[in-house]
Design a protein around this motif. Structure first.
Motif, PDB file in Angstrom:
ATOM      1  N   ILE A  91       0.845  -1.200   0.000  1.00  0.00           N
ATOM      2  CA  ILE A  91       0.000   0.000   0.000  1.00  0.00           C
ATOM      3  C   ILE A  91       0.882   1.253   0.000  1.00  0.00           C
ATOM      4  O   ILE A  91       0.620   2.220  -0.725  1.00  0.00           O
ATOM      5  N   TYR A  94       2.204   2.231  -3.294  1.00  0.00           N
ATOM      6  CA  TYR A  94       1.309   3.097  -4.060  1.00  0.00           C
ATOM      7  C   TYR A  94       1.282   4.511  -3.481  1.00  0.00           C
ATOM      8  O   TYR A  94       1.521   5.493  -4.188  1.00  0.00           O
ATOM      9  N   TYR A  98       4.317   5.484  -5.742  1.00  0.00           N
ATOM     10  CA  TYR A  98       3.770   5.930  -7.024  1.00  0.00           C
ATOM     11  C   TYR A  98       3.716   7.450  -7.079  1.00  0.00           C
ATOM     12  O   TYR A  98       4.039   8.066  -8.097  1.00  0.00           O
ATOM     13  N   LEU A 102       5.584   9.844  -9.804  1.00  0.00           N
ATOM     14  CA  LEU A 102       4.911  10.867 -10.616  1.00  0.00           C
ATOM     15  C   LEU A 102       5.611  12.215 -10.480  1.00  0.00           C
ATOM     16  O   LEU A 102       5.925  12.883 -11.469  1.00  0.00           O
ATOM     17  N   LYS A 272       2.511  -0.631 -11.424  1.00  0.00           N
ATOM     18  CA  LYS A 272       1.231  -1.327 -11.260  1.00  0.00           C
ATOM     19  C   LYS A 272       1.435  -2.820 -11.109  1.00  0.00           C
ATOM     20  O   LYS A 272       0.918  -3.443 -10.192  1.00  0.00           O
ATOM     21  N   PHE A 275       3.114  -3.823  -7.882  1.00  0.00           N
ATOM     22  CA  PHE A 275       2.228  -3.622  -6.740  1.00  0.00           C
ATOM     23  C   PHE A 275       1.398  -4.872  -6.461  1.00  0.00           C
ATOM     24  O   PHE A 275       1.337  -5.367  -5.337  1.00  0.00           O
ATOM     25  N   ALA A 276       0.786  -5.435  -7.520  1.00  0.00           N
ATOM     26  CA  ALA A 276      -0.101  -6.582  -7.319  1.00  0.00           C
ATOM     27  C   ALA A 276       0.676  -7.863  -7.006  1.00  0.00           C
ATOM     28  O   ALA A 276       0.121  -8.803  -6.454  1.00  0.00           O
ATOM     29  N   LEU A 277       1.956  -7.888  -7.356  1.00  0.00           N
ATOM     30  CA  LEU A 277       2.717  -9.123  -7.132  1.00  0.00           C
ATOM     31  C   LEU A 277       3.346  -9.222  -5.735  1.00  0.00           C
ATOM     32  O   LEU A 277       3.786 -10.287  -5.326  1.00  0.00           O
ATOM     33  N   PRO A 279       2.243  -9.309  -2.474  1.00  0.00           N
ATOM     34  CA  PRO A 279       1.824 -10.300  -1.469  1.00  0.00           C
ATOM     35  C   PRO A 279       2.249 -11.717  -1.853  1.00  0.00           C
ATOM     36  O   PRO A 279       2.659 -12.502  -0.987  1.00  0.00           O
ATOM     37  N   VAL A 280       2.191 -12.033  -3.153  1.00  0.00           N
ATOM     38  CA  VAL A 280       2.539 -13.381  -3.603  1.00  0.00           C
ATOM     39  C   VAL A 280       4.021 -13.661  -3.352  1.00  0.00           C
ATOM     40  O   VAL A 280       4.407 -14.696  -2.803  1.00  0.00           O
TER      41      VAL A 280
ATOM     42  N   PHE B  14      -8.753  -1.645   1.642  1.00  0.00           N
ATOM     43  CA  PHE B  14      -7.354  -1.802   2.034  1.00  0.00           C
ATOM     44  C   PHE B  14      -7.237  -2.034   3.537  1.00  0.00           C
ATOM     45  O   PHE B  14      -6.427  -2.846   3.992  1.00  0.00           O
ATOM     46  N   ALA B  51      -3.503 -10.162  -3.271  1.00  0.00           N
ATOM     47  CA  ALA B  51      -2.885  -9.939  -4.586  1.00  0.00           C
ATOM     48  C   ALA B  51      -3.962  -9.746  -5.647  1.00  0.00           C
ATOM     49  O   ALA B  51      -3.848  -8.874  -6.514  1.00  0.00           O
ATOM     50  N   PHE B  54      -5.493  -6.290  -5.179  1.00  0.00           N
ATOM     51  CA  PHE B  54      -4.527  -5.296  -5.648  1.00  0.00           C
ATOM     52  C   PHE B  54      -4.535  -5.228  -7.180  1.00  0.00           C
ATOM     53  O   PHE B  54      -4.459  -4.158  -7.773  1.00  0.00           O
ATOM     54  N   HIS B  55      -4.617  -6.406  -7.793  1.00  0.00           N
ATOM     55  CA  HIS B  55      -4.645  -6.434  -9.243  1.00  0.00           C
ATOM     56  C   HIS B  55      -5.882  -5.693  -9.770  1.00  0.00           C
ATOM     57  O   HIS B  55      -5.803  -4.880 -10.691  1.00  0.00           O
ATOM     58  N   PHE B  57      -7.418  -3.358  -8.241  1.00  0.00           N
ATOM     59  CA  PHE B  57      -7.177  -1.933  -7.995  1.00  0.00           C
ATOM     60  C   PHE B  57      -6.368  -1.318  -9.142  1.00  0.00           C
ATOM     61  O   PHE B  57      -6.682  -0.224  -9.617  1.00  0.00           O
ATOM     62  N   THR B  58      -5.353  -2.038  -9.599  1.00  0.00           N
ATOM     63  CA  THR B  58      -4.539  -1.479 -10.683  1.00  0.00           C
ATOM     64  C   THR B  58      -5.348  -1.363 -11.978  1.00  0.00           C
ATOM     65  O   THR B  58      -5.095  -0.475 -12.780  1.00  0.00           O
ATOM     66  N   ALA B  61      -8.820   1.307 -10.478  1.00  0.00           N
ATOM     67  CA  ALA B  61      -8.776   2.512  -9.636  1.00  0.00           C
ATOM     68  C   ALA B  61      -7.402   3.156  -9.560  1.00  0.00           C
ATOM     69  O   ALA B  61      -7.194   4.061  -8.771  1.00  0.00           O
ATOM     70  N   TRP B  62      -6.457   2.697 -10.351  1.00  0.00           N
ATOM     71  CA  TRP B  62      -5.102   3.266 -10.315  1.00  0.00           C
ATOM     72  C   TRP B  62      -5.164   4.769 -10.591  1.00  0.00           C
ATOM     73  O   TRP B  62      -6.017   5.204 -11.353  1.00  0.00           O
ATOM     74  N   ASP B  63      -4.297   5.540  -9.976  1.00  0.00           N
ATOM     75  CA  ASP B  63      -4.261   7.015 -10.057  1.00  0.00           C
ATOM     76  C   ASP B  63      -5.216   7.675  -9.081  1.00  0.00           C
ATOM     77  O   ASP B  63      -5.203   8.897  -8.928  1.00  0.00           O
ATOM     78  N   ARG B  64      -6.071   6.909  -8.420  1.00  0.00           N
ATOM     79  CA  ARG B  64      -6.962   7.484  -7.430  1.00  0.00           C
ATOM     80  C   ARG B  64      -6.173   8.123  -6.288  1.00  0.00           C
ATOM     81  O   ARG B  64      -5.211   7.544  -5.801  1.00  0.00           O
TER      82      ARG B  64
END
Lengths: 499, 71
Positions: A91, A94, A98, A102, A272, A275-277, A279-280, B14, B51, B54-55, B57-58, B61-64
């Motif tokens: 989290i 991000y 992130y 930017l 992106k 980020f999703a990877l 936890p795995v 989250f 995971a 999160f995926h 979310f990407t 909702a990414w950039d939120r």
């Protein structure tokens, strides 16, 4: 025994040569300017970014400290790592990462101090952030070198002395960091991360088969260490789990080598996917690593004073070459975090201290050379310190995560709240550091039934209270003060692009 | 920067992901399933779910919360 020693050194040696070759390959692609040296020209892709951050996060702890902890106190540390690195840090990846990416892309920032100094129009804030970071970083690098020296002593049964092991690792790291910069570090980190993952799963499989399967292992635990199967108890209270996970996760995000990774991604897409990877990846690495320590407790392995459980367990259940491979994995873990720390530490020094205060007109090429010298000097100093092991420095290194965590909330407030003022930042950062350092160094005092400077207040770790204080001071003082004319309040909110 | 209801939904999601990564409701439980403690299976499953979320979310909702980001 000579042949066993030969095999062990051979395995470690081959590994080091491969890592160096990759560093050299990266050198051929690195140009001489500072942005390319520190940030690999902001061109790092998904797999490499994920693994370089991941490998950097992993220190000697994954192979030695962590399994030792699981061996002594039970496997709940897996949960702490999961919450901390798998969820909370993702989290923050991000929220802090992130956003920094930017902002950094638009304004060309290379360090955290540079970003804050520009936003708040203050060279002194920039230097403060760099100075505090170096203060916590230095002893932490020293701890890694101590770990490497001890690992080699353990592996060779003392045939190679401590100083020689630590010196060897130091020289090796300086060589490929100086030569190859971040691109080399990132590539070797990727190799090291994949290597660690592979080796730890092989180890789990091997020990499980040799000891009669997971059911036999859990039966042994139920007989010898029944309390290890139950969730919680002993060291693990809810307060401990939460405090540890929160302070380390926020601390990690402010560690220079991790924070600087936030500036290096090639595109938003890379961030992106990574980020999703998270936890795995965290489950894949830490569940097997800490299970090994837990199983060792059930199997009644006896660990000599000062030794680590993992090599002892592997020597009992796997062949010599495999145990050596795992120790090489551990050295990989130490080097992959130390090399990045050296590089970031040196960039904080040259960008945030040397350039603004000593030589503002330094050329890019000069800065890149200075950075290389900085790496060598930093590593040499930490090596010398690791020979003497001053108690104060060891203590600072052990509490480094909490120290970095004190900076996290002021930075987050600054990133998202345009009304943050320079005075607010100074108050939040200096106030919380003073609070935290006092609790690390001042012995506990009883005052009218209340313990001051103890490990906890109301059963919660002092580091957590320090973080709360940092946020309150930053917001409170910002509300009470007015932005100075040279502050750029819209710096982090306007004109940012994701493409 | 005004927050929408969807922002708050993601923040709550989250928070739940963080809070339940440790199975607090199994505190003190020592049941074992297939050689590993039950609470560890929960954690592994929860991390996989995390995971997946999160995926999502990407994707969605990414950039939120990043302010105005031009693409």
């Amino acid at each position: 025994m000579v042949s066993a020693l030969g095999i062990q050194l051979g395995v470690v040696g081959v590994y080091l040569v491969v890592a160096l070759a990759i560093g050299l390959l990266a050198y051929r692609l690195t140009s001489s300017d500072a942005e390319d040296y520190y940030l690999a020209g902001r061109s790092i892709g998904t797999v490499v970014l994920l693994f370089t951050t991941f490998a950097t996060l992993l220190s000697a702890f994954t192979f030695f400290g962590g399994p030792d902890l699981a061996f002594r106190a039970g496997p709940e540390w897996i949960l702490v790592m999961g919450v901390m690195d798998g969820v909370l840090f993702a989290i923050l990846w991000y929220v802090v990462g992130y956003k920094q990416w930017l902002v950094g892309k638009v304004h060309g920032y290379v360090t955290l101090g540079e970003m804050l100094g520009d936003r708040f129009g203050s060279k002194r804030l920039r230097a403060l952030v760099a100075g505090i970071s170096l203060f916590w970083l230095f002893p932490y690098v020293m701890l890694q070198q101590m770990g490497a020296g001890e690992a080699i002593v353990g592996l060779t049964n003392g045939a190679i002395p401590y100083w020689a092991g630590a010196a060897g690792i130091t020289v090796f790291m300086i060589a490929y960091v100086v030569i190859a910069g971040l691109r080399g570090v990132a590539w070797t980190d990727t190799l090291q991360g994949l290597f660690m993952l592979g080796v730890v799963w092989l180890a789990v499989g091997w020990v499980a088969v040799a000891a009669g399967g997971p059911t036999a292992l859990s039966n042994a635990l139920a007989t010898n260490k029944p309390e290890f199967l139950a969730l919680g108890g002993g060291l693990y209270s809810p307060q401990f789990i939460i405090s540890t996970a929160v302070t380390i996760a926020f601390g990690v995000a402010m560690f220079p080598q991790i924070n600087q990774r936030f500036f290096v991604a090639k595109s938003g897409k890379v961030l992106k996917r990574s980020f999703a990877l998270w936890p795995v990846l965290v489950v894949l690495l830490f569940v097997p690593a800490f299970l090994l320590g837990t199983w060792a407790a059930g199997l009644g392995i006896s660990v000599p004073e000062g030794a680590n459980v993992l090599p002892v367990l592997l020597n009992e259940y796997t062949p010599v070459w495999f145990a050596a491979l795992v120790v090489a994995g551990a050295m990989a873990a130490m080097m992959s975090s130390s090399d990045s720390m050296l590089l970031s530490g040196s960039s904080y020094f040259t960008r945030d201290l040397y350039r603004p205060f000593v030589n503002p007109s330094a050329t890019d090429a000069r800065e890149a050379w200075l950075a290389r010298i900085g790496v060598a000097v930093f590593a040499t100093l930490t090596f010398v310190a690791s020979l003497f092991r001053p108690g104060t420095l060891v203590e600072v290194g052990d509490t480094a995560f909490g120290g970095f965590a004190q900076m996290a909330l002021p930075v987050i407030v600054a990133l998202y709240w345009p009304k943050t003022t320079r005075s607010g930042m100074f108050a939040g950062i200096i106030g919380s550091q003073a609070f935290y350092l006092a609790h690390v160094f001042v012995p506990p005092v009883d005052l009218a039934g209340v313990t001051l400077f103890g490990a906890t207040y109301l059963t919660w770790d002092f580091a957590l209270w320090g973080m709360l204080l940092s946020a309150l001071l930053t917001v409170g003082v910002s509300v009470l003060t007015v932005a100075a004319p040279e502050e750029n309040q819209q710096r982090f909110s306007e004109g940012i692009r994701a493409d | 920067m005004t927050r929408t209801r969807t922002d708050y939904l993601w923040i709550a999601t989250f928070a739940v992901l963080v809070a339940l990564a440790v199975p607090w409701f199994l505190w003190g439980d020592s049941r074992v399933f297939a050689g590993l403690p039950l609470w560890l299976w929960w954690h592994i499953g929860w991390m996989l779910l995390t995971a997946a979320v999160f995926h999502l979310f990407t994707r969605r909702a990414w950039d939120r919360g990043m302010g105005e980001v031009s693409n």
